[in-house]
Design a protein around this motif. Structure first.
Motif, mmCIF file in Angstrom:
data_model
loop_
_atom_site.group_PDB
_atom_site.id
_atom_site.type_symbol
_atom_site.label_atom_id
_atom_site.label_comp_id
_atom_site.label_asym_id
_atom_site.label_seq_id
_atom_site.Cartn_x
_atom_site.Cartn_y
_atom_site.Cartn_z
ATOM 1 N N ALA A 147 0.828 -1.209 0.000
ATOM 2 C CA ALA A 147 0.000 0.000 0.000
ATOM 3 C C ALA A 147 0.862 1.258 0.000
ATOM 4 O O ALA A 147 0.572 2.233 -0.712
ATOM 5 N N ARG A 148 1.926 1.248 0.779
ATOM 6 C CA ARG A 148 2.808 2.422 0.840
ATOM 7 C C ARG A 148 3.538 2.624 -0.476
ATOM 8 O O ARG A 148 3.802 3.758 -0.887
ATOM 9 N N GLY A 149 3.845 1.520 -1.156
ATOM 10 C CA GLY A 149 4.433 1.638 -2.485
ATOM 11 C C GLY A 149 3.462 2.251 -3.475
ATOM 12 O O GLY A 149 3.843 3.090 -4.307
ATOM 13 N N MET A 200 -2.008 -2.713 8.856
ATOM 14 C CA MET A 200 -1.714 -1.296 8.670
ATOM 15 C C MET A 200 -1.423 -0.589 9.991
ATOM 16 O O MET A 200 -1.880 -0.994 11.050
ATOM 17 N N SER A 201 -0.665 0.496 9.888
ATOM 18 C CA SER A 201 -0.489 1.407 11.013
ATOM 19 C C SER A 201 -1.617 2.430 10.994
ATOM 20 O O SER A 201 -2.338 2.564 9.989
ATOM 21 N N ASP A 225 -1.695 4.842 7.941
ATOM 22 C CA ASP A 225 -1.792 4.407 6.548
ATOM 23 C C ASP A 225 -3.062 4.927 5.866
ATOM 24 O O ASP A 225 -3.007 5.383 4.716
ATOM 25 N N GLU A 226 -4.199 4.857 6.553
ATOM 26 C CA GLU A 226 -5.425 5.309 5.894
ATOM 27 C C GLU A 226 -5.435 6.816 5.634
ATOM 28 O O GLU A 226 -5.814 7.239 4.526
ATOM 29 N N PRO A 227 -5.042 7.661 6.588
ATOM 30 C CA PRO A 227 -5.017 9.090 6.236
ATOM 31 C C PRO A 227 -4.064 9.409 5.087
ATOM 32 O O PRO A 227 -4.367 10.263 4.249
ATOM 33 N N ARG A 256 -6.320 11.474 14.761
ATOM 34 C CA ARG A 256 -6.422 10.316 15.653
ATOM 35 C C ARG A 256 -5.126 9.505 15.728
ATOM 36 O O ARG A 256 -5.057 8.523 16.474
ATOM 37 N N VAL A 257 -4.139 9.874 14.936
ATOM 38 C CA VAL A 257 -2.878 9.121 14.931
ATOM 39 C C VAL A 257 -2.210 9.260 16.291
ATOM 40 O O VAL A 257 -2.034 10.371 16.808
ATOM 41 N N ALA A 258 -1.835 8.132 16.862
ATOM 42 C CA ALA A 258 -1.355 8.133 18.248
ATOM 43 C C ALA A 258 0.027 8.765 18.396
ATOM 44 O O ALA A 258 0.269 9.537 19.327
#
Length: 238
Positions: free
Chosen positions: A138-140, A175-176, A179-181, A213-215
């Motif tokens: 996904a990151r790629g 995912m971390s 990843d979604e944002p 919301r990312v921790a």
């Protein structure tokens, strides 16, 4: 012309740092740095302001007796790792190098530079398909999307941005929280680029909501910095 030996246990991270240091030194017009470039760079035009990271990488490679930065990368990598780990190594290095170059190259850059940037992103993703998991994939896809949009290949950018979000949603356990944002940030840019501002705004708003919301404070800061960067293709950002 004297050739420097490679450091023991050399890594591309070390060599990339050397290239960045050289670029900064040339930008400050340090005589020793400019003399190094004159000795090694065949096309240096005596313009410190136009000395790019790619120019610095070529200079570093030639100081170590290699004709190009890719040859230096290959030499260091093959001395360090083999097999599947080689895929992981190149996945990391190509990813980092592409991000380093992303803001220096755009659709007005020479075509060869644009192609190298895009193919570097594809190559990084390919290596992660061999050595990583769906999160790496996904990151790629995200990187390919960002590069394609940067150089004006907007339909390609949209295709890969959608694939990135598809992977993030299909494999949430891998995912971390960032990843979604990031996936929605790329999709928002791509939708804006192809003339869909309403859909783009919805994705951008969702990306900002999820970013909050990312921790991890460091991860959240990186996200916020990326969201603040152009191009947004006419989409206004607060």
């Amino acid at each position: 012309m004297a050739i420097k030996p490679l450091p023991a246990k050399a890594s591309l991270s070390q060599l990339r740092a050397q290239a960045k240091d050289l670029r900064r030194a040339v930008g400050k017009e340090r005589p020793d740095a400019i003399e190094r470039v004159r000795r090694q760079h065949p096309a240096y035009d005596e313009n410190p302001a136009g000395f790019t990271l790619r120019d610095a990488q070529l200079t570093i490679a030639r100081e170590y007796g290699l004709a190009s930065w890719p040859e230096l990368m290959e030499k260091v990598a093959t001395e360090l790792v083999e097999g599947r780990e080689l895929h992981r190594y190149f996945g990391v290095e190509l990813n980092n190098e592409t991000w380093d170059l992303l803001e220096q190259i755009d659709e007005n850059s020479p075509l060869l530079d644009q192609e190298r940037l895009l193919y570097g992103a594809y190559a990084a993703c390919l290596h992660w398909l061999e050595a990583g998991n769906e999160a790496n994939h996904a990151r790629g896809e995200h990187l390919i999307a960002r590069v394609a949009l940067r150089i004006g290949r907007v339909e390609i950018g949209l295709q890969h941005a959608r694939r990135c979000l598809e992977l993030v949603q299909a494999f949430p356990e891998q995912m971390s929280d960032w990843d979604e944002p990031f996936a929605r940030e790329a999709l928002a840019r791509a939708l804006a680029a192809v003339g869909e501002p309403v859909a783009a705004r919805a994705e951008l708003d969702r990306a900002r909501e999820l970013a909050g919301r990312v921790a991890g404070e460091g991860d959240r800061k990186v996200l916020e910095e990326e969201l603040a960067k152009e191009p947004w293709f006419g989409l206004t950002t607060p």
